[in-house]
Design a protein around this motif. Structure first.
Motif, PDB file in Angstrom:
ATOM      1  N   VAL A 583       0.807  -1.230   0.025  1.00  0.00           N
ATOM      2  CA  VAL A 583       0.128   0.189   0.029  1.00  0.00           C
ATOM      3  C   VAL A 583       0.708   1.087   0.066  1.00  0.00           C
ATOM      4  N   ILE A 584       0.643   2.295  -0.958  1.00  0.00           N
ATOM      5  CA  ILE A 584       1.294   3.514  -0.894  1.00  0.00           C
ATOM      6  C   ILE A 584       0.300   4.764  -1.043  1.00  0.00           C
ATOM      7  N   THR A 585       0.707   5.445   0.174  1.00  0.00           N
ATOM      8  CA  THR A 585      -0.296   6.834   0.313  1.00  0.00           C
ATOM      9  C   THR A 585       0.814   7.997   0.560  1.00  0.00           C
ATOM     10  N   VAL A 586       0.071   9.071   0.485  1.00  0.00           N
ATOM     11  CA  VAL A 586       0.822  10.398   0.362  1.00  0.00           C
ATOM     12  C   VAL A 586       1.658  10.715   1.312  1.00  0.00           C
ATOM     13  N   GLY A 587       1.067  10.595   2.744  1.00  0.00           N
ATOM     14  CA  GLY A 587       2.191  10.999   3.959  1.00  0.00           C
ATOM     15  C   GLY A 587       1.816  10.021   5.299  1.00  0.00           C
ATOM     16  N   HIS A 588       2.566  10.241   6.138  1.00  0.00           N
ATOM     17  CA  HIS A 588       2.440   9.803   7.396  1.00  0.00           C
ATOM     18  C   HIS A 588       0.994   9.863   8.188  1.00  0.00           C
ATOM     19  N   GLY A 589       0.822  11.077   8.441  1.00  0.00           N
ATOM     20  CA  GLY A 589      -0.405  11.293   9.008  1.00  0.00           C
ATOM     21  C   GLY A 589      -1.824  11.607   8.274  1.00  0.00           C
ATOM     22  N   GLY A 590      -2.685  11.979   9.035  1.00  0.00           N
ATOM     23  CA  GLY A 590      -3.882  12.223   8.287  1.00  0.00           C
ATOM     24  C   GLY A 590      -4.845  10.904   8.613  1.00  0.00           C
ATOM     25  N   ALA A 591      -6.110  10.917   8.034  1.00  0.00           N
ATOM     26  CA  ALA A 591      -7.157   9.994   8.160  1.00  0.00           C
ATOM     27  C   ALA A 591      -6.575   8.684   7.447  1.00  0.00           C
ATOM     28  N   VAL A 592      -5.903   8.771   6.408  1.00  0.00           N
ATOM     29  CA  VAL A 592      -5.639   7.889   5.362  1.00  0.00           C
ATOM     30  C   VAL A 592      -4.146   7.709   5.232  1.00  0.00           C
ATOM     31  N   GLY A 593      -3.433   8.066   6.198  1.00  0.00           N
ATOM     32  CA  GLY A 593      -1.958   8.051   6.077  1.00  0.00           C
ATOM     33  C   GLY A 593      -1.274   6.833   6.578  1.00  0.00           C
ATOM     34  N   THR A 594      -0.132   6.639   6.517  1.00  0.00           N
ATOM     35  CA  THR A 594       0.529   5.485   6.750  1.00  0.00           C
ATOM     36  C   THR A 594       0.188   4.848   8.227  1.00  0.00           C
ATOM     37  N   ARG A 595       0.092   5.846   9.177  1.00  0.00           N
ATOM     38  CA  ARG A 595      -0.274   5.346  10.627  1.00  0.00           C
ATOM     39  C   ARG A 595      -1.441   4.829  10.581  1.00  0.00           C
ATOM     40  N   ALA A 596      -2.609   5.419  10.035  1.00  0.00           N
ATOM     41  CA  ALA A 596      -4.020   4.869  10.051  1.00  0.00           C
ATOM     42  C   ALA A 596      -4.078   3.547   9.429  1.00  0.00           C
ATOM     43  N   LEU A 597      -3.402   3.776   8.261  1.00  0.00           N
ATOM     44  CA  LEU A 597      -3.636   2.189   7.262  1.00  0.00           C
ATOM     45  C   LEU A 597      -2.957   1.158   8.002  1.00  0.00           C
ATOM     46  N   ASN A 598      -1.550   1.336   8.520  1.00  0.00           N
ATOM     47  CA  ASN A 598      -1.182   0.292   9.077  1.00  0.00           C
ATOM     48  C   ASN A 598      -1.767  -0.376  10.415  1.00  0.00           C
ATOM     49  N   VAL A 599      -2.462   0.677  11.125  1.00  0.00           N
ATOM     50  CA  VAL A 599      -3.208   0.175  12.395  1.00  0.00           C
ATOM     51  C   VAL A 599      -4.435  -0.603  11.640  1.00  0.00           C
ATOM     52  N   ALA A 600      -5.172  -0.297  10.652  1.00  0.00           N
ATOM     53  CA  ALA A 600      -6.060  -0.877  10.256  1.00  0.00           C
ATOM     54  C   ALA A 600      -5.741  -2.349   9.357  1.00  0.00           C
ATOM     55  N   LEU A 601      -4.869  -2.333   8.684  1.00  0.00           N
ATOM     56  CA  LEU A 601      -4.081  -3.441   8.165  1.00  0.00           C
ATOM     57  C   LEU A 601      -3.641  -4.544   9.104  1.00  0.00           C
ATOM     58  N   LYS A 602      -3.054  -4.225  10.217  1.00  0.00           N
ATOM     59  CA  LYS A 602      -2.375  -5.032  11.217  1.00  0.00           C
ATOM     60  C   LYS A 602      -3.816  -5.745  11.744  1.00  0.00           C
ATOM     61  N   GLU A 603      -4.774  -5.150  12.266  1.00  0.00           N
ATOM     62  CA  GLU A 603      -5.942  -5.538  12.723  1.00  0.00           C
ATOM     63  C   GLU A 603      -6.693  -6.463  11.858  1.00  0.00           C
ATOM     64  N   ARG A 604      -6.534  -6.356  10.535  1.00  0.00           N
ATOM     65  CA  ARG A 604      -7.142  -7.398   9.697  1.00  0.00           C
ATOM     66  C   ARG A 604      -6.117  -8.611   9.408  1.00  0.00           C
ATOM     67  N   LEU A 605      -4.891  -8.368   9.109  1.00  0.00           N
ATOM     68  CA  LEU A 605      -4.266  -9.324   8.575  1.00  0.00           C
ATOM     69  C   LEU A 605      -3.463  -9.912   9.662  1.00  0.00           C
ATOM     70  N   ASN A 606      -2.881  -9.318  10.583  1.00  0.00           N
ATOM     71  CA  ASN A 606      -2.064 -10.091  11.772  1.00  0.00           C
ATOM     72  C   ASN A 606      -2.232  -9.282  13.132  1.00  0.00           C
ATOM     73  N   PRO A 607      -3.609  -9.612  13.741  1.00  0.00           N
ATOM     74  CA  PRO A 607      -3.825  -8.939  14.927  1.00  0.00           C
ATOM     75  C   PRO A 607      -3.041  -9.589  16.098  1.00  0.00           C
ATOM     76  N   GLY A 608      -2.868  -8.929  17.043  1.00  0.00           N
ATOM     77  CA  GLY A 608      -2.245  -9.427  18.230  1.00  0.00           C
ATOM     78  C   GLY A 608      -1.832  -8.464  19.258  1.00  0.00           C
ATOM     79  N   PRO A 609      -1.477  -8.731  20.398  1.00  0.00           N
ATOM     80  CA  PRO A 609      -1.145  -7.722  21.410  1.00  0.00           C
ATOM     81  C   PRO A 609       0.046  -6.838  21.294  1.00  0.00           C
ATOM     82  N   GLY A 610       0.843  -7.069  20.480  1.00  0.00           N
ATOM     83  CA  GLY A 610       2.105  -6.475  20.152  1.00  0.00           C
ATOM     84  C   GLY A 610       3.060  -6.445  21.291  1.00  0.00           C
ATOM     85  N   PRO A 611       3.308  -7.356  21.918  1.00  0.00           N
ATOM     86  CA  PRO A 611       4.284  -7.302  23.352  1.00  0.00           C
ATOM     87  C   PRO A 611       5.675  -6.686  23.334  1.00  0.00           C
ATOM     88  N   PHE A 612       6.105  -6.704  22.133  1.00  0.00           N
ATOM     89  CA  PHE A 612       7.451  -5.841  21.902  1.00  0.00           C
ATOM     90  C   PHE A 612       7.382  -4.620  21.163  1.00  0.00           C
TER      91      PHE A 612
END
Length: 748
Positions: A583-612
């Motif tokens: 996935v490629i987007t314009v920036g890191h911030g915003g409603a559909v930046g890399t941060r928001a996209l990565n949170v949503a994609l992790k929740e769908r593709l590899n959910p977990g508690p993120g212990p580290f």
């Protein structure tokens, strides 16, 4: 140096701590898609929102930008990374020595006029008497340092190293007492104590005394803005400071040029700096600039002034309005201001390229050219046979031509090396290729000879538009006399995340042969991207669903459809697994930046508690071992030592203390991060708020990252077509082209 006139005041050190460490901060107000926004110079999401000295303190994060964050610990013994840094310092010393050994001094400013002459006069006046000591320059964004610890691979054609690499520390460890002294000064000025380690790393062991004497030195700390430094100074100095304080103006000049470097500039025009100082309430911008030059915080140039035709200059000076005459001369050779580090880099790079041109011996490779796999490859072989420096342009399919050149040269008994920008790009070429970072660090490639030069006859650099000026300088200075250099790349992609535009300047100077590939990229994707390159957004026939447009109405729908494409639609309809879709987007911030996209994609593709540090095994990650250099991979495991990654088959160990600052989830990247890399499928996300960050190079780069499939989540309406047709690359002010034109005659 012909074609370059330098006015040099007292030179400031490149680093107050004595080491060149990658401590950097994105440019405040950077627009999405700019180098400051897209390049992960550091990936810690650290906001300096806490007020400094009573300022409102909204932090230094631009639109979606990230703050740099220094590391806390470093190995007690000399590590591989530290050895590499020492080797690079030695190399820079050789650069300086080479420049010092030139025939005779250059009469700086011999034909400067108007403002440039006034500035030079100020410097000479200072130097004729008791010269003021050099004032430390607020460090700009450091060049992407070359780290063996990033993702090393073994020497060319050898087996892969079994041991994981360790990430290099990004800042030196300061003595506790020095940090404590800085904390005390920060407390007196109302600044957060959290700034103390960074301030000590930047300003050195006597940072506390330095800050008390000159509070505006706080501007050299990543993330601190002028209004925050002003508040800190008022708290320390009271009525003894004001907007016209020379210490403030000198710090502002350095800060402005450092911020410009984050946006790709290696210098700024004199009027632009003067106007910026006026906007910051400096009462006498001209006097402030003279003071900054006299103290060595900034250098002034008027490159090419001595090349202006004398008749033209005399005619201009005879005009009735003397002010207009000065404007005419300044238009032909504008006055530029810059930091020492970039001046040294560009001049050394120009010298090094000229050396390669002049020391290469012409050879006859007609037989090798006759056996080339394509006419373009044959043309490239003939050009390299007769020249020490050649530029090769073309798309993805054209990469086969420099590879064919290397094969032909190897068959002649010579020693070629092919280097790519990223491990992803190296992997697409095969095991015989290396990365630029690995080559310079010694982790890959042929190693160095007794003189410290790379032990090779021909160096082919792919993805050359991604070379920033300092990396390019180190690379060229590492080549032996008589070696040949071929810089290959697609001129339509985004420029380097670091400062400069080396590839574009070399193309513009036309001082060496330029071979344009006639091998087009195939299929609907190749047709689409080729049209974008010439400013046309064409509708292409895609019978195999090679290109799919997914219209969306708002950011929420864009986020939902992106996750759906990666997790379900692309694997089912195209046959590309989610792990091979980027996935490629314009920036890191915003409603559909890399941060928001990565949170949503992790929740769908590899959910977990993120212990580290928020990571789980099998998470996709983007690892940034050095500013401007991104490696993609996945999490293998974590233990007491740190986070263990697999970056395109290369094991990497990131120490615990560095994980937060150099690793982030990587299902979604920015276009600058993705430049030089390709995946079987790409999903480009264009939400409505991304319209202002679009340009033709951005779209060209993002749309060209998919090998088999491209999905476009489209929410910008006509802004996409407008960007392709009307919005070129943002201009960068650099000196390399003028320097090259002064050293070398245009190629026939």
């Amino acid at each position: 140096m012909p074609g370059a006139r330098r006015c040099v005041g007292a030179r400031a050190p490149l680093s107050r701590s004595g080491l060149e460490h990658p401590v950097t901060v994105p440019s405040p107000g950077a627009t999405p898609g700019s180098p400051a926004e897209d390049s992960d110079t550091a990936v810690a999401e650290v906001a300096t929102s806490e007020a400094v000295g009573g300022a409102d303190g909204d932090g230094a994060e631009g639109t979606g930008g990230d703050e740099a964050k220094s590391a806390e610990d470093a190995p007690a013994q000399l590590s591989e990374a530290e050895a590499e840094i020492a080797a690079q310092r030695e190399l820079r010393a050789r650069i300086a020595q080479r420049k010092a050994e030139k025939e005779g001094p250059i009469p700086a400013g011999a034909k400067l006029s108007g403002q440039a002459a006034d500035l030079l006069a100020a410097v000479r006046a200072m130097e004729s008497g008791q010269a003021a000591p050099a004032r430390p320059v607020a460090p700009a964004a450091p060049a992407p340092s070359v780290s063996a610890a990033g993702a090393p691979v073994p020497a060319q054609n050898g087996p892969r190293a079994p041991e994981p690499a360790r990430a290099a520390p990004v800042a030196p460890v300061s003595a506790p007492e020095a940090v404590a002294a800085v904390e005390a000064v920060l407390a007196d000025g109302g600044a957060p104590a959290a700034l103390a380690p960074q301030a000590t790393a930047v300003l050195g062991e006597r940072a506390g005394d330095a800050l008390r004497a000159d509070p505006w030195l706080l501007l050299s700390v990543p993330g601190v803005r002028p209004e925050q430094a002003d508040g800190f100074a008022r708290a320390l100095l009271g009525d003894g400071c004001g907007p016209g304080d020379e210490r403030r103006s000198a710090a502002l000049v350095g800060w402005l040029l450092a911020r410009a470097a984050l946006q790709g500039h290696t210098a700024l025009a004199f009027p632009a700096v003067r106007a910026a100082l006026a906007e910051r309430s400096v009462p006498d911008p001209d006097g402030a600039l003279r003071h900054a030059i006299a103290e060595g915080a900034v250098l002034v140039f008027q490159d090419g002034a001595e090349d202006i035709d004398e008749d033209t200059q005399e005619a201009a000076e005879e005009k009735a309005a003397e002010e207009k005459a000065e404007e005419d001369i300044a238009e032909a050779a504008p006055v530029l201001l810059g930091l020492d580090r970039y001046a040294l880099a560009e001049e050394s790079l120009a010298d090094g390229l000229a050396r390669l041109v002049k020391t290469a011996q012409e050879a006859s490779w007609d037989e090798a050219a006759a056996g080339a796999p394509s006419p373009s490859a044959a043309e490239l072989i003939r050009a390299v046979a007769g020249h020490g420096l050649v530029v090769h342009t073309g798309g993805e399919a054209a990469r086969a031509e420099p590879v064919a050149l290397a094969d032909a040269v190897r068959a002649l008994g010579l020693r070629p090396v092919v280097a790519a920008h990223s491990e992803n790009g190296r992997r697409r070429l095969g095991d015989s290729a290396v990365t630029v970072a690995g080559l310079l660090s010694g982790a890959e490639g042929p190693g160095r000879d007794a003189d410290g030069a790379l032990d090779l006859d021909l160096l082919v650099v792919l993805d050359a538009p991604q070379l920033d000026v300092e990396t390019a300088t180190t690379l060229v200075e590492s080549l032996p006399d008589g070696a040949r250099l071929v810089l290959c790349g697609d001129p339509g992609v985004l420029w380097s995340a670091g400062s400069g535009r080396v590839f574009a300047d070399l193309l513009g100077a036309r001082v060496c042969p330029q071979i344009a590939s006639r091998t087009p990229d195939p299929g609907p994707l190749g047709e689409l991207v080729s049209g974008i390159g010439i400013g046309e957004l064409n509708q292409v026939e895609a019978p195999g669903k090679e290109v799919v447009i997914v219209p969306v109405r708002d950011a929420g729908e864009a986020l939902h459809r992106t996750v759906q494409l990666v997790a379900d639609s692309v694997p089912r309809a195209i046959g590309v697994p989610s792990g091979q879709t980027q996935v490629i987007t314009v920036g890191h911030g915003g409603a559909v930046g890399t941060r928001a996209l990565n949170v949503a994609l992790k929740e769908r593709l590899n959910p977990g508690p993120g212990p580290f540090g928020g990571f789980d095994p099998d998470d996709r990650v983007a690892y940034v071992p050095a500013p401007g250099r991104t490696l993609t991979g996945s999490v293998v495991s974590a233990d007491a030592e740190g986070l263990r990654l697999d970056c395109d088959g290369v094991p990497v160990l990131v120490p615990r203390e560095l994980v937060e600052s150099v690793v982030r989830h990587g299902w979604a990247l920015t276009a600058h991060q993705a430049a030089g890399m390709r995946w079987p499928a790409a999903v480009v996300v264009l939400p409505g708020d991304a319209a202002q960050g679009l340009s033709r190079p951005w779209v060209y780069t993002a749309f060209g990252r998919g090998e088999r499939h491209l999905s476009v989540v489209h929410g910008v309406d006509q802004a996409l077509a407008h960007a392709v047709a009307e919005v070129p690359a943002a201009e960068r002010t650099t000196r390399l082209r003028t320097l090259l034109e002064g050293l070398l005659a245009p190629a026939v």
